[in-house]
Design a protein around this motif. Structure first.
Motif, PDB file in Angstrom:
ATOM      1  N   LYS A 224      15.591  11.687  27.663  1.00  0.00           N
ATOM      2  CA  LYS A 224      16.571  11.201  28.396  1.00  0.00           C
ATOM      3  C   LYS A 224      17.668  11.814  27.865  1.00  0.00           C
ATOM      4  N   THR A 225      18.543  12.228  28.666  1.00  0.00           N
ATOM      5  CA  THR A 225      19.913  13.084  28.195  1.00  0.00           C
ATOM      6  C   THR A 225      21.111  12.227  27.814  1.00  0.00           C
ATOM      7  N   ARG A 226      21.900  12.559  27.259  1.00  0.00           N
ATOM      8  CA  ARG A 226      23.284  11.851  26.810  1.00  0.00           C
ATOM      9  C   ARG A 226      24.113  11.309  27.884  1.00  0.00           C
ATOM     10  N   GLU A 227      23.807  12.022  29.110  1.00  0.00           N
ATOM     11  CA  GLU A 227      24.573  11.957  30.438  1.00  0.00           C
ATOM     12  C   GLU A 227      23.765  10.677  31.031  1.00  0.00           C
ATOM     13  N   GLN A 228      22.340  10.528  31.088  1.00  0.00           N
ATOM     14  CA  GLN A 228      21.919   9.597  31.773  1.00  0.00           C
ATOM     15  C   GLN A 228      22.058   8.269  30.705  1.00  0.00           C
ATOM     16  N   LEU A 229      21.953   8.387  29.442  1.00  0.00           N
ATOM     17  CA  LEU A 229      22.467   7.205  28.397  1.00  0.00           C
ATOM     18  C   LEU A 229      23.683   6.546  28.679  1.00  0.00           C
ATOM     19  N   LYS A 230      24.665   7.522  28.829  1.00  0.00           N
ATOM     20  CA  LYS A 230      25.955   7.176  29.302  1.00  0.00           C
ATOM     21  C   LYS A 230      26.209   6.394  30.501  1.00  0.00           C
ATOM     22  N   ASP A 231      25.308   6.915  31.615  1.00  0.00           N
ATOM     23  CA  ASP A 231      25.336   6.049  32.961  1.00  0.00           C
ATOM     24  C   ASP A 231      24.661   4.668  32.609  1.00  0.00           C
ATOM     25  N   GLU A 232      23.870   4.645  31.727  1.00  0.00           N
ATOM     26  CA  GLU A 232      23.086   3.093  31.196  1.00  0.00           C
ATOM     27  C   GLU A 232      24.280   2.157  30.618  1.00  0.00           C
ATOM     28  N   ILE A 233      25.195   3.010  29.683  1.00  0.00           N
ATOM     29  CA  ILE A 233      26.216   2.127  29.018  1.00  0.00           C
ATOM     30  C   ILE A 233      27.248   1.556  30.048  1.00  0.00           C
ATOM     31  N   VAL A 234      27.455   2.484  30.975  1.00  0.00           N
ATOM     32  CA  VAL A 234      28.530   2.245  31.951  1.00  0.00           C
ATOM     33  C   VAL A 234      27.885   0.890  32.923  1.00  0.00           C
ATOM     34  N   SER A 235      26.859   0.913  33.271  1.00  0.00           N
ATOM     35  CA  SER A 235      26.080  -0.265  33.803  1.00  0.00           C
ATOM     36  C   SER A 235      26.287  -1.446  33.012  1.00  0.00           C
ATOM     37  N   ILE A 236      25.974  -1.335  31.794  1.00  0.00           N
ATOM     38  CA  ILE A 236      26.034  -2.483  30.901  1.00  0.00           C
ATOM     39  C   ILE A 236      27.459  -3.095  30.794  1.00  0.00           C
ATOM     40  N   LEU A 237      28.205  -2.245  30.671  1.00  0.00           N
ATOM     41  CA  LEU A 237      29.696  -2.470  30.258  1.00  0.00           C
ATOM     42  C   LEU A 237      30.401  -3.193  31.873  1.00  0.00           C
ATOM     43  N   GLY A 242      33.633  -4.909  35.045  1.00  0.00           N
ATOM     44  CA  GLY A 242      33.836  -4.248  36.061  1.00  0.00           C
ATOM     45  C   GLY A 242      33.668  -2.738  35.922  1.00  0.00           C
ATOM     46  N   LYS A 243      33.271  -2.062  37.130  1.00  0.00           N
ATOM     47  CA  LYS A 243      33.136  -0.562  37.085  1.00  0.00           C
ATOM     48  C   LYS A 243      33.877   0.419  36.541  1.00  0.00           C
ATOM     49  N   LYS A 244      35.236   0.100  37.302  1.00  0.00           N
ATOM     50  CA  LYS A 244      36.399   1.221  36.939  1.00  0.00           C
ATOM     51  C   LYS A 244      36.707   1.111  35.320  1.00  0.00           C
ATOM     52  N   LEU A 245      36.807  -0.052  34.832  1.00  0.00           N
ATOM     53  CA  LEU A 245      36.894  -0.136  33.413  1.00  0.00           C
ATOM     54  C   LEU A 245      35.905   0.275  32.323  1.00  0.00           C
ATOM     55  N   ALA A 246      34.611   0.015  33.060  1.00  0.00           N
ATOM     56  CA  ALA A 246      33.412   0.304  32.256  1.00  0.00           C
ATOM     57  C   ALA A 246      33.481   2.082  32.062  1.00  0.00           C
ATOM     58  N   ILE A 247      33.935   2.736  33.240  1.00  0.00           N
ATOM     59  CA  ILE A 247      33.849   3.965  33.032  1.00  0.00           C
ATOM     60  C   ILE A 247      34.836   4.547  31.994  1.00  0.00           C
ATOM     61  N   VAL A 248      35.952   3.993  31.889  1.00  0.00           N
ATOM     62  CA  VAL A 248      36.871   4.345  30.761  1.00  0.00           C
ATOM     63  C   VAL A 248      36.442   3.989  29.483  1.00  0.00           C
ATOM     64  N   LEU A 249      35.971   2.692  29.452  1.00  0.00           N
ATOM     65  CA  LEU A 249      35.282   2.377  28.056  1.00  0.00           C
ATOM     66  C   LEU A 249      34.294   3.046  27.532  1.00  0.00           C
ATOM     67  N   SER A 250      33.373   3.536  28.475  1.00  0.00           N
ATOM     68  CA  SER A 250      32.236   4.231  28.062  1.00  0.00           C
ATOM     69  C   SER A 250      32.296   5.531  27.188  1.00  0.00           C
ATOM     70  N   SER A 251      33.565   6.208  27.824  1.00  0.00           N
ATOM     71  CA  SER A 251      34.197   7.620  26.750  1.00  0.00           C
ATOM     72  C   SER A 251      34.537   7.338  25.602  1.00  0.00           C
ATOM     73  N   ASN A 252      34.650   6.038  25.245  1.00  0.00           N
ATOM     74  CA  ASN A 252      35.080   5.679  23.637  1.00  0.00           C
ATOM     75  C   ASN A 252      33.735   6.024  22.763  1.00  0.00           C
ATOM     76  N   LEU A 253      33.967   6.946  21.911  1.00  0.00           N
ATOM     77  CA  LEU A 253      32.781   7.221  20.932  1.00  0.00           C
ATOM     78  C   LEU A 253      32.524   5.743  20.167  1.00  0.00           C
ATOM     79  N   GLN A 254      33.319   4.888  19.572  1.00  0.00           N
ATOM     80  CA  GLN A 254      32.966   3.788  18.803  1.00  0.00           C
ATOM     81  C   GLN A 254      32.591   2.960  19.888  1.00  0.00           C
TER      82      GLN A 254
END
Length: 280
Positions: A224-237, A242-254
């Motif tokens: 699995k790539t880090r890009e694929q994992l980030k997509d999974e994190i977006v789905s969880i958040l 909601g999708k828009k805020l999840a995309i923003v939050l998923s870019s936060n390293l913490q």
């Protein structure tokens, strides 16, 4: 399990000869030419993440335990490390003859030793880094393996065991073995409890700095790539925010760290990968 088991070389050859298994062959770096497979590992997100974990200690004198085809030895040598590859299997496909071929084709300087990790043929305090990729779970004796690694490690040196199979309870072992693509052919796979790895490392008088969970680093979650994992994190958040805020939050390293730690704690998949970073 079959009454007559194949050798490790025969099992990998079986895998390579099946057209529907070629993606797995590439994920395992069993494809040829061997120098192209090794270069792909060198350029992988896994190797990039590994270097980041130990960057203050690179380049240095490295022992690669259970080196297999030599892909990790190749990567260490590419960045200027003085590398010794330990591999007892003579196979030209998955053993030390494959490493000899890799050395001949690339011109890289890699020393070769053909003993087992439980009886290392080196003096005390010989290496700055003792490393093994998916090798600790193959140990004939887990505690002796770690004790020998600690013995040949210099004071202040690093022991780094990556991509080790972990089970939650002993009853999960058979499930892992039944699902492994090659165990039924050669019978050589195993997995330990998380605490068994940790106890063996500590019993060798090594200071365990961190146990890296299955979703906490590219080292463990490849292919699995880090890009694929980030997509999974977006789905969880997105389920909560909601999708828009999840995309923003998923870019936060913490936030990424909190989510991947949570996923790692919750995972009960038999044979999931952990990595262990310790110091002498």
């Amino acid at each position: 399990m079959k009454d007559s088991l194949l050798s490790w070389e025969e099992a990998v050859t079986w895998l390579k000869n099946h057209p529907d298994k070629q993606q797995l062959v590439k994920f395992c770096y069993y494809d040829d030419p061997i120098e192209e497979a090794a270069e792909r590992f060198y350029k992988s997100q896994e190797w990039e993440a590994l270097q980041q974990k130990i960057s203050p200690y690179l380049p240095s004198k490295v022992l690669d335990l259970g080196a297999g085809r030599g892909i990790s030895s190749y990567a260490f040598a590419r960045i200027g490390c003085q590398v010794t590859a330990l591999e007892p299997d003579p196979s030209p496909i998955v053993g030390y003859q494959a490493i000899e071929s890799l050395i001949a084709k690339t011109g890289l300087s890699i020393e070769l030793a053909t003993e087992y990790a439980e009886t290392l043929p080196f003096p005390d305090n010989s290496f700055d880094i003792v490393y093994g990729r998916a090798v600790l779970h193959h140990a004939q004796n887990l505690k002796e393996f770690c004790q020998e690694a600690a013995r040949v490690l210099k004071p202040g040196g690093i022991f780094f065991a990556t991509r080790e199979h972990v089970i939650s309870k002993k009853e999960d072992l058979q499930t892992f073995l039944d699902n492994h693509p090659l165990h039924h052919l050669y019978g050589g796979e195993y997995a330990y409890l998380l605490q068994e790895y940790q106890e063996a490392i500590r019993a060798a008088n090594l200071k365990l700095k961190t146990s890296i969970g299955p979703f906490e680093s590219e080292i463990n979650y490849f292919p699995k790539t880090r890009e694929q994992l980030k997509d999974e994190i977006v789905s969880i958040l997105a389920r909560r925010f909601g999708k828009k805020l999840a995309i923003v939050l998923s870019s936060n390293l913490q936030i990424q760290k909190l989510v991947t730690q949570s996923l790692s704690r919750k995972s009960q998949t038999p044979g999931r990968h952990y990595s262990f970073l310790a110091f002498k």
